[in-house]
Design an enzyme around this catalytic site. Sequence first.
Site, PDB file in Angstrom:
ATOM      1  N   LEU A  34       0.820  -1.217   0.000  1.00  0.00           N
ATOM      2  CA  LEU A  34       0.000   0.000   0.000  1.00  0.00           C
ATOM      3  C   LEU A  34       0.851   1.263   0.000  1.00  0.00           C
ATOM      4  O   LEU A  34       1.849   1.351   0.714  1.00  0.00           O
ATOM      5  CB  LEU A  34      -0.926  -0.024   1.225  1.00  0.00           C
ATOM      6  CG  LEU A  34      -1.829  -1.255   1.322  1.00  0.00           C
ATOM      7  CD1 LEU A  34      -2.681  -1.193   2.589  1.00  0.00           C
ATOM      8  CD2 LEU A  34      -2.725  -1.395   0.087  1.00  0.00           C
ATOM      9  N   GLU A  36       0.429   5.848  -0.844  1.00  0.00           N
ATOM     10  CA  GLU A  36      -0.549   6.935  -0.643  1.00  0.00           C
ATOM     11  C   GLU A  36      -1.740   6.863  -1.595  1.00  0.00           C
ATOM     12  O   GLU A  36      -2.826   7.318  -1.275  1.00  0.00           O
ATOM     13  CB  GLU A  36       0.128   8.297  -0.817  1.00  0.00           C
ATOM     14  CG  GLU A  36       0.776   8.776   0.457  1.00  0.00           C
ATOM     15  CD  GLU A  36       1.467  10.100   0.232  1.00  0.00           C
ATOM     16  OE1 GLU A  36       0.800  11.055  -0.229  1.00  0.00           O
ATOM     17  OE2 GLU A  36       2.691  10.159   0.478  1.00  0.00           O
ATOM     18  N   HIS A  38      -3.320   4.166  -2.552  1.00  0.00           N
ATOM     19  CA  HIS A  38      -4.330   3.294  -1.939  1.00  0.00           C
ATOM     20  C   HIS A  38      -4.998   4.005  -0.753  1.00  0.00           C
ATOM     21  O   HIS A  38      -6.201   3.894  -0.547  1.00  0.00           O
ATOM     22  CB  HIS A  38      -3.681   2.007  -1.402  1.00  0.00           C
ATOM     23  CG  HIS A  38      -3.044   1.154  -2.454  1.00  0.00           C
ATOM     24  ND1 HIS A  38      -1.686   1.016  -2.573  1.00  0.00           N
ATOM     25  CD2 HIS A  38      -3.597   0.398  -3.431  1.00  0.00           C
ATOM     26  CE1 HIS A  38      -1.408   0.192  -3.572  1.00  0.00           C
ATOM     27  NE2 HIS A  38      -2.556  -0.187  -4.119  1.00  0.00           N
ATOM     28  N   GLY A 151      -8.935   3.130  -8.732  1.00  0.00           N
ATOM     29  CA  GLY A 151      -8.147   4.322  -9.037  1.00  0.00           C
ATOM     30  C   GLY A 151      -8.133   4.637 -10.529  1.00  0.00           C
ATOM     31  O   GLY A 151      -8.170   3.723 -11.369  1.00  0.00           O
ATOM     32  N   ASP A 154      -5.651   3.068 -13.375  1.00  0.00           N
ATOM     33  CA  ASP A 154      -6.082   1.896 -14.144  1.00  0.00           C
ATOM     34  C   ASP A 154      -7.459   2.187 -14.748  1.00  0.00           C
ATOM     35  O   ASP A 154      -8.438   1.522 -14.422  1.00  0.00           O
ATOM     36  CB  ASP A 154      -6.136   0.672 -13.230  1.00  0.00           C
ATOM     37  CG  ASP A 154      -4.777   0.342 -12.665  1.00  0.00           C
ATOM     38  OD1 ASP A 154      -3.946  -0.182 -13.428  1.00  0.00           O
ATOM     39  OD2 ASP A 154      -4.523   0.647 -11.490  1.00  0.00           O
ATOM     40  N   GLN A 157      -9.327  -0.596 -16.591  1.00  0.00           N
ATOM     41  CA  GLN A 157      -9.874  -1.553 -15.620  1.00  0.00           C
ATOM     42  C   GLN A 157     -11.194  -1.024 -15.038  1.00  0.00           C
ATOM     43  O   GLN A 157     -12.189  -1.743 -14.948  1.00  0.00           O
ATOM     44  CB  GLN A 157      -8.833  -1.765 -14.509  1.00  0.00           C
ATOM     45  CG  GLN A 157      -9.343  -2.379 -13.241  1.00  0.00           C
ATOM     46  CD  GLN A 157      -8.231  -2.636 -12.233  1.00  0.00           C
ATOM     47  OE1 GLN A 157      -7.455  -3.564 -12.375  1.00  0.00           O
ATOM     48  NE2 GLN A 157      -8.144  -1.825 -11.191  1.00  0.00           N
ATOM     49  N   SER A 189       2.671   3.999  -7.952  1.00  0.00           N
ATOM     50  CA  SER A 189       2.425   2.612  -8.349  1.00  0.00           C
ATOM     51  C   SER A 189       3.408   1.728  -7.596  1.00  0.00           C
ATOM     52  O   SER A 189       4.564   2.119  -7.375  1.00  0.00           O
ATOM     53  CB  SER A 189       2.681   2.468  -9.857  1.00  0.00           C
ATOM     54  OG  SER A 189       2.843   1.117 -10.188  1.00  0.00           O
ATOM     55  N   SER A 190       2.948   0.526  -7.246  1.00  0.00           N
ATOM     56  CA  SER A 190       3.865  -0.414  -6.576  1.00  0.00           C
ATOM     57  C   SER A 190       5.026  -0.748  -7.500  1.00  0.00           C
ATOM     58  O   SER A 190       6.127  -1.049  -7.054  1.00  0.00           O
ATOM     59  CB  SER A 190       3.124  -1.702  -6.220  1.00  0.00           C
ATOM     60  OG  SER A 190       2.079  -1.394  -5.333  1.00  0.00           O
ATOM     61  N   ARG A 191       4.790  -0.704  -8.806  1.00  0.00           N
ATOM     62  CA  ARG A 191       5.843  -1.082  -9.763  1.00  0.00           C
ATOM     63  C   ARG A 191       6.948  -0.016  -9.857  1.00  0.00           C
ATOM     64  O   ARG A 191       8.007  -0.301 -10.405  1.00  0.00           O
ATOM     65  CB  ARG A 191       5.242  -1.344 -11.147  1.00  0.00           C
ATOM     66  CG  ARG A 191       4.382  -2.606 -11.145  1.00  0.00           C
ATOM     67  CD  ARG A 191       3.973  -3.063 -12.520  1.00  0.00           C
ATOM     68  NE  ARG A 191       3.422  -4.403 -12.492  1.00  0.00           N
ATOM     69  CZ  ARG A 191       2.112  -4.690 -12.480  1.00  0.00           C
ATOM     70  NH1 ARG A 191       1.214  -3.723 -12.541  1.00  0.00           N
ATOM     71  NH2 ARG A 191       1.704  -5.933 -12.424  1.00  0.00           N
TER      72      ARG A 191
HETATM   73  O1  PAF Z   1      -6.011  -2.558  -9.395  1.00  0.00           O
HETATM   74  C1  PAF Z   1      -5.610  -3.544  -8.751  1.00  0.00           C
HETATM   75  O2  PAF Z   1      -4.828  -3.422  -7.786  1.00  0.00           O
HETATM   76  C2  PAF Z   1      -6.080  -4.941  -9.164  1.00  0.00           C
HETATM   77  O3  PAF Z   1      -6.214  -5.044 -10.537  1.00  0.00           O
HETATM   78  C3  PAF Z   1      -7.366  -5.363  -8.443  1.00  0.00           C
HETATM   79  C4  PAF Z   1      -8.528  -4.458  -8.795  1.00  0.00           C
HETATM   80  C5  PAF Z   1      -7.150  -5.343  -6.939  1.00  0.00           C
HETATM   81  C6  PAF Z   1      -7.738  -6.782  -8.865  1.00  0.00           C
HETATM   82  O4  PAF Z   1      -6.753  -7.696  -8.551  1.00  0.00           O
END
Ligand code: PAF
Length: 285
Positions: A34, A36, A38, A151, A154, A157, A189-191
């Site tokens: 996690l 900021e 998140h 968020g 993405d 998504q 981003s975590s990446r």
């Molecule tokens: O955005 C993310 O972190 C992931 O794609 C999610 C929505 C938790 C699904 O695994």
Amino acid sequence: MLIVSENLSDLRAEVLSWKQNNEVVGFVPTMGNLHEGHLSLISKIRRCGATKTIVSIYVNPKQFGPEEDYSKYPRTLDEDIKLLKKLNVDCVFCPSDKEIYPPNEKNLITTNNPSLMNELCGRQRPGHFYGVLLVVNKLMNIVRPDIAIFGQKDYQQYILIKDMVQQLFTSIDIVLAPIIRENDGLAMSSRNSYLNPDQRSKAVYLYESLVRASKKIYKNAGDYMSILDTEIERLNKDDLNVDYLELRKTDNLSNVEDYKNISGQYILLGAIRLGETRLIDNIIL
Ligand code: PAF
């Protein structure tokens, strides 16, 4: 007190007792590690009316391709739990793979939006959005929240999840939360933790390109394709391999036929690769 639940039935019993007390249940699905970004989802879902908050932490194997970073994706559960305690989150759900994908499970289906699932990020990541929709659907069926939040980083998504919820008549409000950025503008981003110092200094160029291009497009209302081509060339020269830089309609990510500069109607999305790391970002014009 933060309830840490690894078990589907415990979680359901807890949520049921909340619902009996007329609590508004807010759900924040995450893959952990996690940051900021998140944490802002948690504050926003509360502002949207959630009186109880559940965060899920699950690194979903089905949304990673065979060559992708599933095994090295950062897993920091203890630190994540400490953070969630500080924020007075009510429950963290961290299921095992067996709980989410029981071994005897057959091929599961989810909603299918084949064009959008295979465009933009889907072009480079075949199967990714199938995995995302599958796990989000499962998690939402387990938690049965009133509101769930995703968020803007993405964005594709988010659109696919909204579409799924609408098609399946799932009665959950889907909320979009703005991108949270580092001081220089890089989307959190975590990446980002994969980047070495040189890559980290270049990573922000994607955001800079998005800002520059979106301003030009908005002003000119003209040939947006050539504005994008210039930015793609610039990024590629700086060793950021561009997967895509595309202007789409904000409401459903369809292609732009005839651009008119109306605020909020268009979104500029980009994805680049820096070494092994793939980063995405976007700006709503
Ligand atoms: O955005 C993310 O972190 C992931 O794609 C999610 C929505 C938790 C699904 O695994």
